[in-house]
Design a protein around this motif. Sequence first.
Motif, PDB file in Angstrom:
ATOM      1  N   ILE A  86       0.837  -1.202   0.000  1.00  0.00           N
ATOM      2  CA  ILE A  86       0.000   0.000   0.000  1.00  0.00           C
ATOM      3  C   ILE A  86       0.869   1.248   0.000  1.00  0.00           C
ATOM      4  O   ILE A  86       0.561   2.233  -0.692  1.00  0.00           O
ATOM      5  N   ALA A  87       1.954   1.212   0.759  1.00  0.00           N
ATOM      6  CA  ALA A  87       2.855   2.367   0.823  1.00  0.00           C
ATOM      7  C   ALA A  87       3.395   2.728  -0.551  1.00  0.00           C
ATOM      8  O   ALA A  87       3.491   3.914  -0.904  1.00  0.00           O
ATOM      9  N   SER A  88       3.766   1.727  -1.324  1.00  0.00           N
ATOM     10  CA  SER A  88       4.343   2.011  -2.642  1.00  0.00           C
ATOM     11  C   SER A  88       3.319   2.639  -3.574  1.00  0.00           C
ATOM     12  O   SER A  88       3.643   3.560  -4.337  1.00  0.00           O
ATOM     13  N   VAL A  89       2.086   2.162  -3.507  1.00  0.00           N
ATOM     14  CA  VAL A  89       1.027   2.749  -4.339  1.00  0.00           C
ATOM     15  C   VAL A  89       0.767   4.189  -3.902  1.00  0.00           C
ATOM     16  O   VAL A  89       0.693   5.115  -4.724  1.00  0.00           O
ATOM     17  N   ASP A  90       0.618   4.386  -2.600  1.00  0.00           N
ATOM     18  CA  ASP A  90       0.322   5.709  -2.069  1.00  0.00           C
ATOM     19  C   ASP A  90       1.417   6.711  -2.435  1.00  0.00           C
ATOM     20  O   ASP A  90       1.129   7.830  -2.887  1.00  0.00           O
ATOM     21  N   THR A  91       2.670   6.328  -2.238  1.00  0.00           N
ATOM     22  CA  THR A  91       3.785   7.228  -2.533  1.00  0.00           C
ATOM     23  C   THR A  91       3.839   7.560  -4.010  1.00  0.00           C
ATOM     24  O   THR A  91       4.074   8.721  -4.394  1.00  0.00           O
ATOM     25  N   PRO A 293       8.739   3.868   9.028  1.00  0.00           N
ATOM     26  CA  PRO A 293       9.104   4.529   7.773  1.00  0.00           C
ATOM     27  C   PRO A 293       7.930   4.583   6.823  1.00  0.00           C
ATOM     28  O   PRO A 293       6.994   3.777   6.921  1.00  0.00           O
ATOM     29  N   ILE A 294       7.970   5.513   5.914  1.00  0.00           N
ATOM     30  CA  ILE A 294       6.924   5.605   4.894  1.00  0.00           C
ATOM     31  C   ILE A 294       6.816   4.302   4.124  1.00  0.00           C
ATOM     32  O   ILE A 294       5.718   3.836   3.791  1.00  0.00           O
ATOM     33  N   THR A 295       7.950   3.665   3.857  1.00  0.00           N
ATOM     34  CA  THR A 295       7.975   2.441   3.066  1.00  0.00           C
ATOM     35  C   THR A 295       7.191   1.310   3.704  1.00  0.00           C
ATOM     36  O   THR A 295       6.625   0.480   3.005  1.00  0.00           O
ATOM     37  N   HIS A 296       7.132   1.246   5.024  1.00  0.00           N
ATOM     38  CA  HIS A 296       6.452   0.138   5.705  1.00  0.00           C
ATOM     39  C   HIS A 296       5.191   0.578   6.433  1.00  0.00           C
ATOM     40  O   HIS A 296       4.474  -0.266   6.970  1.00  0.00           O
ATOM     41  N   GLY A 297       4.933   1.872   6.458  1.00  0.00           N
ATOM     42  CA  GLY A 297       3.831   2.392   7.259  1.00  0.00           C
ATOM     43  C   GLY A 297       2.636   2.868   6.465  1.00  0.00           C
ATOM     44  O   GLY A 297       1.885   3.733   6.932  1.00  0.00           O
ATOM     45  N   GLY A 318      10.725  10.068  14.006  1.00  0.00           N
ATOM     46  CA  GLY A 318      12.106   9.594  13.944  1.00  0.00           C
ATOM     47  C   GLY A 318      12.179   8.463  12.941  1.00  0.00           C
ATOM     48  O   GLY A 318      12.617   7.357  13.249  1.00  0.00           O
ATOM     49  N   MET A 319      11.748   8.727  11.712  1.00  0.00           N
ATOM     50  CA  MET A 319      11.503   7.674  10.728  1.00  0.00           C
ATOM     51  C   MET A 319      12.730   6.821  10.427  1.00  0.00           C
ATOM     52  O   MET A 319      13.815   7.327  10.185  1.00  0.00           O
ATOM     53  N   HIS A 320      12.514   5.508  10.471  1.00  0.00           N
ATOM     54  CA  HIS A 320      13.496   4.499  10.070  1.00  0.00           C
ATOM     55  C   HIS A 320      13.979   4.811   8.651  1.00  0.00           C
ATOM     56  O   HIS A 320      13.184   5.107   7.777  1.00  0.00           O
ATOM     57  N   GLY A 321      15.287   4.746   8.428  1.00  0.00           N
ATOM     58  CA  GLY A 321      15.779   5.100   7.103  1.00  0.00           C
ATOM     59  C   GLY A 321      17.177   4.642   6.781  1.00  0.00           C
ATOM     60  O   GLY A 321      17.966   5.403   6.225  1.00  0.00           O
ATOM     61  N   PRO A 322      17.549   3.384   7.122  1.00  0.00           N
ATOM     62  CA  PRO A 322      18.852   2.893   6.680  1.00  0.00           C
ATOM     63  C   PRO A 322      18.797   2.519   5.211  1.00  0.00           C
ATOM     64  O   PRO A 322      17.832   2.839   4.507  1.00  0.00           O
ATOM     65  N   THR A 323      19.818   1.824   4.732  1.00  0.00           N
ATOM     66  CA  THR A 323      19.878   1.547   3.297  1.00  0.00           C
ATOM     67  C   THR A 323      18.952   0.431   2.851  1.00  0.00           C
ATOM     68  O   THR A 323      18.938   0.090   1.666  1.00  0.00           O
ATOM     69  N   ASP A 324      18.168  -0.170   3.749  1.00  0.00           N
ATOM     70  CA  ASP A 324      17.134  -1.086   3.277  1.00  0.00           C
ATOM     71  C   ASP A 324      15.848  -0.341   2.921  1.00  0.00           C
ATOM     72  O   ASP A 324      14.871  -0.960   2.490  1.00  0.00           O
ATOM     73  N   VAL A 325      15.841   0.968   3.070  1.00  0.00           N
ATOM     74  CA  VAL A 325      14.820   1.833   2.474  1.00  0.00           C
ATOM     75  C   VAL A 325      15.461   2.461   1.248  1.00  0.00           C
ATOM     76  O   VAL A 325      16.526   3.064   1.347  1.00  0.00           O
ATOM     77  N   SER A 326      14.848   2.305   0.095  1.00  0.00           N
ATOM     78  CA  SER A 326      15.481   2.773  -1.138  1.00  0.00           C
ATOM     79  C   SER A 326      15.480   4.298  -1.202  1.00  0.00           C
ATOM     80  O   SER A 326      14.792   4.968  -0.420  1.00  0.00           O
ATOM     81  N   PRO A 327      16.239   4.882  -2.129  1.00  0.00           N
ATOM     82  CA  PRO A 327      16.184   6.336  -2.297  1.00  0.00           C
ATOM     83  C   PRO A 327      14.780   6.869  -2.553  1.00  0.00           C
ATOM     84  O   PRO A 327      14.506   8.035  -2.241  1.00  0.00           O
ATOM     85  N   VAL A 328      13.881   6.045  -3.084  1.00  0.00           N
ATOM     86  CA  VAL A 328      12.494   6.489  -3.258  1.00  0.00           C
ATOM     87  C   VAL A 328      11.849   6.711  -1.890  1.00  0.00           C
ATOM     88  O   VAL A 328      11.197   7.732  -1.646  1.00  0.00           O
ATOM     89  N   GLY A 329      12.045   5.754  -0.976  1.00  0.00           N
ATOM     90  CA  GLY A 329      11.520   5.906   0.376  1.00  0.00           C
ATOM     91  C   GLY A 329      12.176   7.044   1.121  1.00  0.00           C
ATOM     92  O   GLY A 329      11.522   7.754   1.897  1.00  0.00           O
TER      93      GLY A 329
END
Length: 410
Positions: A86-91, A293-297, A318-329
Amino acid sequence: MLIDRTEVIVSSPGRNFVTLKITTDDGVVGWGDATLNGRELAVASYLRDHVAPLLPGRDAHRIEDTWQYLYRGGYWRRGPVAMAAIASVDTALWDIKAKVAGLPLYQLLGGASRERCLVYGHASGQELPELFDSIREHLELGFRAIRVQTGVPGFASVYGVASSAASGGAGRYDYEPARRSARPAEETWDTRAYLRHVPSVFEAVRGEFGPDLALLHDAHHRLTPIQAAKLGRSLEPYDLFWLEDVTPAENQQALRLVRQHTTTPLAIGEVFNTVWDYQTLISEQLIDYVRSPITHGGGITGVRRILDYAAMYQVKSGMHGPTDVSPVGLAAAAHLGLAIHNFGIQEYMLHSEQTTAVFGLPVEFTEGGIRPLEEPGLGMHVDENLAAKYEYEPAYLPTNRLLDGTVHDW
């Protein structure tokens, strides 16, 4: 303006990513991130087989309606796989809407509330000299807030220490604990040894780098509530910006005990996916920062909902954002972080050269913070041909066992 087609792109430029591309009937393209570290193919299948077929012909501008349609209409609600999809569609739909408006996405979210989003980097070391070198490297790059992770004497490999001796510096990728392998690696853990060691590490770091540097630490769910309370209290003299994921927070009432015993700020929620996961934690002010993170939330819509609720109780992002979130996230997080009033801090790691070559760099890093590009939409420029050259490779986060062999939280 109608959704015409969707494409799910699974690629591995340095690490595995799941990217959604939505194209409208007049050719506008939106991008979304659906990466779920170690379970990427589950989300890719959910998107391809169950979500993407529902999208063509829908009005691309009806973002809230589409979010509710995918969330409520699916019946099986919540969970990381569904919410990442859902996050990917929404973003992607927010990206499209902002491109049509000719504005950077943050402008559609109310405009900028600050000049840039404070970020923190990851410093680690098996022993203090290595840790100090890592902190200095981050300071030279311009970071003003740093997460500190360290090895524990007697253990060759500890989560969050990128150069752990067990892997010889190899096998991990993009500075993260995931390993490219057919099965998860297993690490050994001793909570008592950890609780004895960590306060001395922060004492040494404060002694070396002074009182002004913002320091963070991640316990990664490994502690019971009383152990978490003990750690929080023992770290109070070193004035942490936050202590993260001290205990599994599915038992939200457990944070009441932690809160009673320490004033160290607490950050929770990188494994949470909806506002309902946070109800007790936020309403009773048991935490200070939310980590989803936006990617999982659930995308910008889902995470904005969480943060609007959090703002009522003076709880910050304090959004999660290491490198397992892509540059899109990362781009989506920067746009939302710039706009919301209750922004706290953003996790930020530098992606590999391969990842950057595929996705570009959609943020500017200056003065210890990031700001999204002043381009319409998210500011993404994805090289699909290059992405296609990097095939998916199985990779897993490690599992954790106590000294007696019992599987443990991590």
